[in-house]
Design a protein around this motif. Structure first.
Motif, PDB file in Angstrom:
ATOM      1  N   ILE A  42      40.280  54.304  36.383  1.00 18.88           N
ATOM      2  CA  ILE A  42      40.279  53.021  35.680  1.00 18.88           C
ATOM      3  C   ILE A  42      39.002  52.829  34.890  1.00 18.88           C
ATOM      4  O   ILE A  42      39.026  52.404  33.740  1.00 18.88           O
ATOM      5  CB  ILE A  42      40.494  51.871  36.693  1.00 18.88           C
ATOM      6  CG1 ILE A  42      41.900  51.969  37.284  1.00 18.88           C
ATOM      7  CG2 ILE A  42      40.288  50.508  36.031  1.00 18.88           C
ATOM      8  CD1 ILE A  42      42.180  50.999  38.406  1.00 18.88           C
ATOM      9  N   MET A  52      44.545  54.489  39.083  1.00 17.82           N
ATOM     10  CA  MET A  52      45.848  53.851  38.895  1.00 17.82           C
ATOM     11  C   MET A  52      46.908  54.947  39.018  1.00 17.82           C
ATOM     12  O   MET A  52      46.882  55.922  38.268  1.00 17.82           O
ATOM     13  CB  MET A  52      45.929  53.188  37.527  1.00 17.82           C
ATOM     14  CG  MET A  52      47.237  52.454  37.271  1.00 17.82           C
ATOM     15  SD  MET A  52      47.406  50.950  38.283  1.00 17.82           S
ATOM     16  CE  MET A  52      46.187  49.885  37.499  1.00 17.82           C
ATOM     17  N   ARG A 180      45.384  51.977  43.224  1.00 14.41           N
ATOM     18  CA  ARG A 180      46.226  50.864  42.781  1.00 14.41           C
ATOM     19  C   ARG A 180      47.503  51.405  42.149  1.00 14.41           C
ATOM     20  O   ARG A 180      47.543  52.539  41.680  1.00 14.41           O
ATOM     21  CB  ARG A 180      45.494  49.985  41.755  1.00 14.41           C
ATOM     22  CG  ARG A 180      44.031  49.722  42.056  1.00 14.41           C
ATOM     23  CD  ARG A 180      43.338  49.115  40.840  1.00 14.41           C
ATOM     24  NE  ARG A 180      41.896  49.239  40.938  1.00 14.41           N
ATOM     25  CZ  ARG A 180      41.040  48.225  40.888  1.00 14.41           C
ATOM     26  NH1 ARG A 180      41.496  47.006  40.738  1.00 14.41           N
ATOM     27  NH2 ARG A 180      39.748  48.418  40.978  1.00 14.41           N
ATOM     28  N   ASN A 182      49.386  48.828  40.197  1.00 13.84           N
ATOM     29  CA  ASN A 182      49.596  47.891  39.089  1.00 13.84           C
ATOM     30  C   ASN A 182      48.394  46.962  38.987  1.00 13.84           C
ATOM     31  O   ASN A 182      47.465  47.026  39.800  1.00 13.84           O
ATOM     32  CB  ASN A 182      50.892  47.089  39.266  1.00 13.84           C
ATOM     33  CG  ASN A 182      50.906  46.305  40.564  1.00 13.84           C
ATOM     34  OD1 ASN A 182      49.997  45.513  40.844  1.00 13.84           O
ATOM     35  ND2 ASN A 182      51.936  46.514  41.384  1.00 13.84           N
ATOM     36  N   ASN A 183      48.439  46.091  37.985  1.00 16.86           N
ATOM     37  CA  ASN A 183      47.363  45.119  37.775  1.00 16.86           C
ATOM     38  C   ASN A 183      47.822  43.694  38.062  1.00 16.86           C
ATOM     39  O   ASN A 183      47.266  42.731  37.514  1.00 16.86           O
ATOM     40  CB  ASN A 183      46.834  45.216  36.341  1.00 16.86           C
ATOM     41  CG  ASN A 183      46.004  46.466  36.123  1.00 16.86           C
ATOM     42  OD1 ASN A 183      45.186  46.837  36.973  1.00 16.86           O
ATOM     43  ND2 ASN A 183      46.211  47.135  34.990  1.00 16.86           N
TER      44      ASN A 183
END
Length: 341
Positions: A42, A52, A180, A182-183
């Motif tokens: 990221i 990500m 992760r 997603n955001n």
């Protein structure tokens, strides 16, 4: 490169924030470490892994190890989920803090690595971490780290025939791993689980267990807490701390020191407020300290000086009583002598 460093047993605490660079606090190693930052990083300015990834995807991460000494270096890589310690500091390395029940995926179930490696003398080793993401999509951050600690061979000097391997108090690298899928935004949520008397470094405290039940960091926390006796307004004990941080899905015990005072049995009220980046949580919780617990903790608190007043009073009373008995006996004998005459 910049890394979080720690001792194998005595941890050197390092400030970590998603907004701040990592800081070096130790430099004596028999090996060096460098991460290969992948394309799905990221923030490519960071030297820890912050990735990500898609649900169910698989990826290899590379850490390059270099040994500039004339002897082989043996390493035990250990994967851990991030935890929050009693000081409100996030830890990514090896420790004995229990994992929080809200933690759905443990880092050592997702990231696999060799149990033991050897970096040859004046050589290098390419350490591979295999990441396999959960198939079910999740929001937020999975936080953890890898500890790279040297294993030192020792000879038992008390028995020449007894040789074994042990881990000394040597320096180790700890590199964070953040994953992760997603955001999506997540609203922070804290809980107050329990309030109870305990000790820190053989000193009495009241512990408030605070839990972060969401998969996000709680940064720049400020905590204010007071203890009062139930039904009374006087503040007996208080604690104010700032710039604390909690890892995702963790809990920690926030201590309120008694500063050398004795625990007394009774009913009490904890009033505690936590603030972080505009969010605020406030709880009032009644708790009880029983006599047996208070007695046990007071006896082991190194700051409490025993009160021997009762012993002095008893000794004084015994001396007075002895003097009185001697006086009575003396007077009685004197009286008997007078009667005989």
């Amino acid at each position: 490169m910049t890394f979080i460093l720690l001792l194998s047993m005595s941890i050197l605490l390092i400030d970590f924030s998603l907004n701040d660079p990592w800081k070096i606090t130790a430099s004596e190693f028999n090996f060096a470490v460098e991460t290969e930052i992948p394309e799905n990083q990221i923030n490519k300015d960071k030297t820890y892994f912050d990735l990500m990834m898609d649900p169910g995807s698989k990826q290899d991460l590379i850490i390059n190890l270099r040994n500039d000494t004339d002897s082989d270096v043996k390493i035990h890589p250990i994967i851990q989920s991030a935890t929050t310690n009693i000081n409100g500091v996030v830890e990514y390395g090896l420790n004995d803090i229990e994992k929080d029940p809200t933690l759905k995926y443990k880092m050592d179930d997702i990231v696999k690595v060799e149990n033991e490696i050897i970096i040859p003398a004046n050589g290098t080793y390419e350490l591979k971490l295999t990441v396999e993401m959960p198939k079910e999509e999740f929001d937020g951050i999975l936080a953890g780290g890898i500890t790279l600690q040297e294993v030192v061979e020792e000879t038992n000097t008390t028995n020449k025939n007894n040789k074994g391997m042990s881990i000394k108090n040597n320096f180790a690298y700890v590199i964070a791993i953040l994953l992760r899928e997603n955001n999506n935004d997540i609203s922070p949520k804290l809980k107050l689980n329990d309030v109870f008397p305990d000790q820190v470094n053989s000193r009495n405290v009241i512990m408030a267990n605070i839990q972060n039940i969401k998969s996000i960091y709680i940064n720049k926390m400020a905590i204010k807490a007071t203890i009062t006796e139930k039904g009374k307004a006087e503040v007996l004990y208080e604690a104010n701390k700032e710039n604390l941080q909690m890892a995702p899905n963790t809990n920690f015990n926030f201590p309120i020191a008694l500063n050398g005072e004795r625990l007394a049995a009774g009913d009490y009220i904890l009033d505690i407020t936590v603030q972080s980046n505009g969010e605020k949580w406030h709880w009032k919780r009644e708790f009880k300290i029983d006599g047996e617990t208070a007695k046990k903790l007071n006896e082991s608190d190194v700051t409490i000086q025993n009160d021997f007043t009762w012993l002095y009073v008893l000794c004084g009373a015994l001396i007075l009583l002895s003097t009185l008995i001697i006086l009575i006996v003396f007077l009685k004998r004197k009286k008997n002598k007078v009667i005989r005459k």
